[in-house]
Every structure is written in structure tokens, then in C-alpha cells.
Scaffold this active site. Structure first.
Site, mmCIF file in Angstrom:
data_model
loop_
_atom_site.group_PDB
_atom_site.id
_atom_site.type_symbol
_atom_site.label_atom_id
_atom_site.label_comp_id
_atom_site.label_asym_id
_atom_site.label_seq_id
_atom_site.Cartn_x
_atom_site.Cartn_y
_atom_site.Cartn_z
ATOM 1 N N ASP A 11 -43.313 -24.008 23.414
ATOM 2 C CA ASP A 11 -42.274 -23.278 24.135
ATOM 3 C C ASP A 11 -42.909 -22.042 24.752
ATOM 4 O O ASP A 11 -43.956 -21.564 24.293
ATOM 5 C CB ASP A 11 -41.121 -22.869 23.212
ATOM 6 C CG ASP A 11 -39.984 -22.217 23.991
ATOM 7 O OD1 ASP A 11 -39.344 -22.934 24.786
ATOM 8 O OD2 ASP A 11 -39.730 -21.011 23.824
ATOM 9 N N SER A 12 -42.259 -21.512 25.764
ATOM 10 C CA SER A 12 -42.765 -20.301 26.390
ATOM 11 C C SER A 12 -42.645 -19.096 25.461
ATOM 12 O O SER A 12 -43.324 -18.091 25.666
ATOM 13 C CB SER A 12 -41.996 -20.024 27.690
ATOM 14 O OG SER A 12 -40.615 -19.862 27.418
ATOM 15 N N TYR A 43 -40.809 -17.632 31.284
ATOM 16 C CA TYR A 43 -41.215 -18.540 32.347
ATOM 17 C C TYR A 43 -40.153 -18.690 33.444
ATOM 18 O O TYR A 43 -40.444 -19.174 34.526
ATOM 19 C CB TYR A 43 -41.463 -19.938 31.777
ATOM 20 C CG TYR A 43 -42.796 -20.162 31.095
ATOM 21 C CD1 TYR A 43 -43.597 -19.110 30.670
ATOM 22 C CD2 TYR A 43 -43.241 -21.460 30.870
ATOM 23 C CE1 TYR A 43 -44.800 -19.340 30.028
ATOM 24 C CE2 TYR A 43 -44.458 -21.707 30.234
ATOM 25 C CZ TYR A 43 -45.227 -20.637 29.816
ATOM 26 O OH TYR A 43 -46.430 -20.868 29.185
ATOM 27 N N GLY A 44 -38.917 -18.315 33.138
ATOM 28 C CA GLY A 44 -37.774 -18.682 33.970
ATOM 29 C C GLY A 44 -37.882 -18.359 35.444
ATOM 30 O O GLY A 44 -37.406 -19.117 36.289
ATOM 31 N N CYS A 74 -38.940 -26.697 25.817
ATOM 32 C CA CYS A 74 -38.650 -25.637 26.777
ATOM 33 C C CYS A 74 -38.080 -26.296 28.022
ATOM 34 O O CYS A 74 -38.727 -27.166 28.612
ATOM 35 C CB CYS A 74 -39.932 -24.875 27.111
ATOM 36 S SG CYS A 74 -39.782 -23.671 28.445
ATOM 37 N N THR A 76 -37.438 -24.988 30.997
ATOM 38 C CA THR A 76 -38.133 -24.605 32.228
ATOM 39 C C THR A 76 -39.425 -25.392 32.388
ATOM 40 O O THR A 76 -39.728 -25.908 33.470
ATOM 41 C CB THR A 76 -38.418 -23.098 32.230
ATOM 42 O OG1 THR A 76 -37.185 -22.376 32.078
ATOM 43 C CG2 THR A 76 -39.079 -22.680 33.527
ATOM 44 N N GLU A 159 -34.568 -12.230 23.349
ATOM 45 C CA GLU A 159 -35.919 -11.976 22.850
ATOM 46 C C GLU A 159 -36.166 -10.505 22.516
ATOM 47 O O GLU A 159 -37.113 -10.185 21.804
ATOM 48 C CB GLU A 159 -36.958 -12.486 23.846
ATOM 49 C CG GLU A 159 -36.952 -13.998 23.964
ATOM 50 C CD GLU A 159 -38.293 -14.566 24.393
ATOM 51 O OE1 GLU A 159 -39.095 -13.810 24.968
ATOM 52 O OE2 GLU A 159 -38.525 -15.775 24.155
ATOM 53 N N CYS A 193 -30.996 -24.158 27.774
ATOM 54 C CA CYS A 193 -32.138 -23.329 27.412
ATOM 55 C C CYS A 193 -32.140 -23.246 25.895
ATOM 56 O O CYS A 193 -31.088 -23.012 25.280
ATOM 57 C CB CYS A 193 -32.027 -21.938 28.026
ATOM 58 S SG CYS A 193 -33.314 -20.784 27.460
ATOM 59 N N THR A 194 -33.294 -23.438 25.289
ATOM 60 C CA THR A 194 -33.353 -23.510 23.833
ATOM 61 C C THR A 194 -33.161 -22.154 23.161
ATOM 62 O O THR A 194 -33.038 -22.083 21.939
ATOM 63 C CB THR A 194 -34.689 -24.130 23.380
ATOM 64 O OG1 THR A 194 -35.781 -23.409 23.977
ATOM 65 C CG2 THR A 194 -34.752 -25.591 23.794
ATOM 66 N N HIS A 195 -33.125 -21.075 23.945
ATOM 67 C CA HIS A 195 -32.790 -19.763 23.386
ATOM 68 C C HIS A 195 -31.292 -19.628 23.108
ATOM 69 O O HIS A 195 -30.881 -18.896 22.196
ATOM 70 C CB HIS A 195 -33.173 -18.647 24.357
ATOM 71 C CG HIS A 195 -34.629 -18.342 24.413
ATOM 72 N ND1 HIS A 195 -35.549 -19.207 24.945
ATOM 73 C CD2 HIS A 195 -35.321 -17.244 24.014
ATOM 74 C CE1 HIS A 195 -36.751 -18.656 24.879
ATOM 75 N NE2 HIS A 195 -36.650 -17.469 24.319
#
Length: 277
Positions: A11-12, A43-44, A74, A76, A159, A193-195
Site C-alpha cells: 500500500d502507499s 499517491y492520490g 491500494c 490508486t 494519516e 480507498c482502503t483508508h
């Protein structure tokens, strides 16, 4: 080396840990190695070329650790890098290895969630601009209308540990209002988005009761189970020592561990991965 053929997860940053968590829950017997490219995240908003370069460098690093299979956890990277990696890079590097993403497994089942045949996809700017979800969902469910909304401030809020504070509410509501304004018939929202699972509770607070939220962790985990069943040669090549290793591309591993624990829901002890450009 005991853990010599782990499943690699990329993942980023931290978001892929929500997918890793679901995968490990369903497939605890295998070995795993996770890398978060936190030094170059997010990365977005980056270009296709840059995202492909960064993603491929991390995938190659995982290959050097012995991974026969890598999951791009990820959205993206799956949207902007996976196709080139699968169709070009792997053929030149090692055709026996495999790299899988998170968009196709989600697209294969998302149509089963909606009654109105209209869904909304919330994602990074890069994921939305790629059009990957519209294309992939259209392949499996051509009768479904897909609405999209970029949420560029959600990942930085998450984040930086601000996602559960009152100041985040404004930005959560803002993007939800924008996607719901696109159609009154949307009954399903995909967290693309995995966040975003970290703010799922807050998202629900600003949604009508008839709209359901779909996150990707369990979907991707189920898809991996199915993939390994259909590819026994790959399944048999993966080592089984029930180990997990974590790496970050930033040298502040303690900071990574602190935030990673929020995503993985368990303590994380990481190492530094030097990615040579």
C-alpha cells in the site's frame, strides 16, 4: 530463512492494513510481508507514470523478499499501475509471479448490494479520474449506474490522526453531500480507498438510513481465498509459518507503528525498507 515465500501486501501507506487484517483473519496459516510506501505517500494526486514507478519499485522489493504473489491493497495503485504491471512488467521480470489488485474483486460483487441499480464510489482523486471502477463494474453489471466522488482530504486527515476529531466532520459531510447530490437513487456507497474504513462510523452519521456502506477488506479476502483454490500451484508455493512482517519506506518506524496499529487493530513492529529508485 523461515519465512521465504510469503504473500506480499503493498500500500502507499497505512490503508492496505485494513485489507491485510481481513486477509489474515481468513487465511492465518500463511506467511505475510507488508510494505507501506509512507515516504512517498499519498499517491492520490500523482500521475499515472509516477504511481506506476513507485508501485513497481515496491513490488520488485517484495519479489526480492521471496514473494510469489503480491496484493496491491491500494485502490490508486490498482487503478493506475496494475494493468501495466500485469501486462508488461511481469512478462519481463518473472512470468511465474502474480500481482493482484482490489478493484476487480470489488467490481465483481458490488452489484449484488444495490436494489436501485445506482451506487456511489468514494475514492482518491487518482482512483476517480482513472475511471477504473466505472469500467470494471460495467463489465460485470452493465445495468448499474456508477456515480463517483473524489475525497482528497480524507486520507490526509486519517494519516495525521485527525479523522476522529470534530474538525473532520465538515469534510466528511461535504463529500457525502456532493455525491448524494448526483442522484437521489443511490442506495449503496463503496469505500473505494482502503483508508476509509477508519471513518466509516463518522460517514454513517451523515447518511440516510436507506444507504448502505460497502468496504473492501472482506471482499478482497474472499476473492483471495477463491483465487488460491483455483490456482493450487500458487497456493502450494506459499510458505506456512503463520508469520507477519511489516516494513515502511520511512526511517521513522516508531511513527509508522503507532498509526499502523490503528489500521491493523493489533500492535505492529516494523522495519525500514530502502527502495532504490
Amino acid at each position: 530463512m523461515v519465512n521465504n515465500k510469503p504473500i506480499g501486501i503493498f500500500d502507499s501507506g497505512y490503508g492496505g492494513l485494513t485489507v491485510f487484517r481481513s486477509i489474515f483473519k481468513q487465511l492465518p496459516e500463511y506467511d505475510y510481508i507488508y510494505i507501506g510506501d509512507t515516504a512517498r505517500a499519498p499517491y492520490g494526486n500523482r500521475s499515472f507514470q509516477t504511481i506506476h514507478q513507485y508501485t513497481w519499485e515496491c513490488v520488485q522489493w517484495l519479489f526480492k523478499q521471496g514473494c510469489p504473489l503480491v496484493i496491491l491493497a491500494c485502490n490508486t495503485a490498482s487503478a493506475k499501475a496494475l494493468r501495466n504491471i500485469q501486462q508488461i512488467d511481469l512478462k519481463n521480470e518473472d512470468p511465474a509471479r502474480r500481482v493482484l489488485g482490489v478493484i476487480r474483486p470489488t467490481a465483481e460483487v458490488i452489484g449484488n448490494y444495490t436494489q436501485t441499480k445506482e451506487i456511489g464510489v468514494l475514492g482518491t482523486k487518482g482512483t476517480v479520474q482513472s475511471g477504473s471502477y466505472r469500467m470494471e463494474i460495467g463489465n460485470f453489471f452493465p445495468d448499474i449506474k456508477v456515480h463517483q466522488q473524489a475525497c482528497p482530504l480524507w486520507v490526509p486527515l486519517i494519516e495525521n490522526g485527525e479523522y476522529d476529531k470534530p474538525g473532520a466532520d465538515y469534510f466528511v459531510k461535504q463529500y457525502l453531500d456532493q455525491i448524494l447530490a448526483q442522484s437521489a437513487n443511490i442506495d449503496t456507497l463503496l469505500l473505494g480507498c482502503t483508508h476509509y474504513p477508519l471513518i466509516e462510523k463518522k460517514i454513517k452519521e451523515y447518511l440516510p438510513g436507506n444507504i448502505q456502506i460497502v468496504s473492501q477488506g472482506d471482499i478482497v479476502a474472499h476473492s483471495l481465498v477463491d483465487y488460491l483454490q483455483r490456482h493450487p500451484e500458487m497456493e502450494q508455493s506459499i510458505s506456512r509459518n503463520k508469520t507477519q512482517r511489516f516494513f515502511t519506506t520511512t526511517d521513522d518506524t516508531e511513527d509508522f507503528d503507532h498509526y499502523a496499529e490503528l489500521f491493523f487493530s493489533s500492535p505492529v513492529k516494523s522495519g525500514y525498507a530502502e527502495i532504490k529508485c
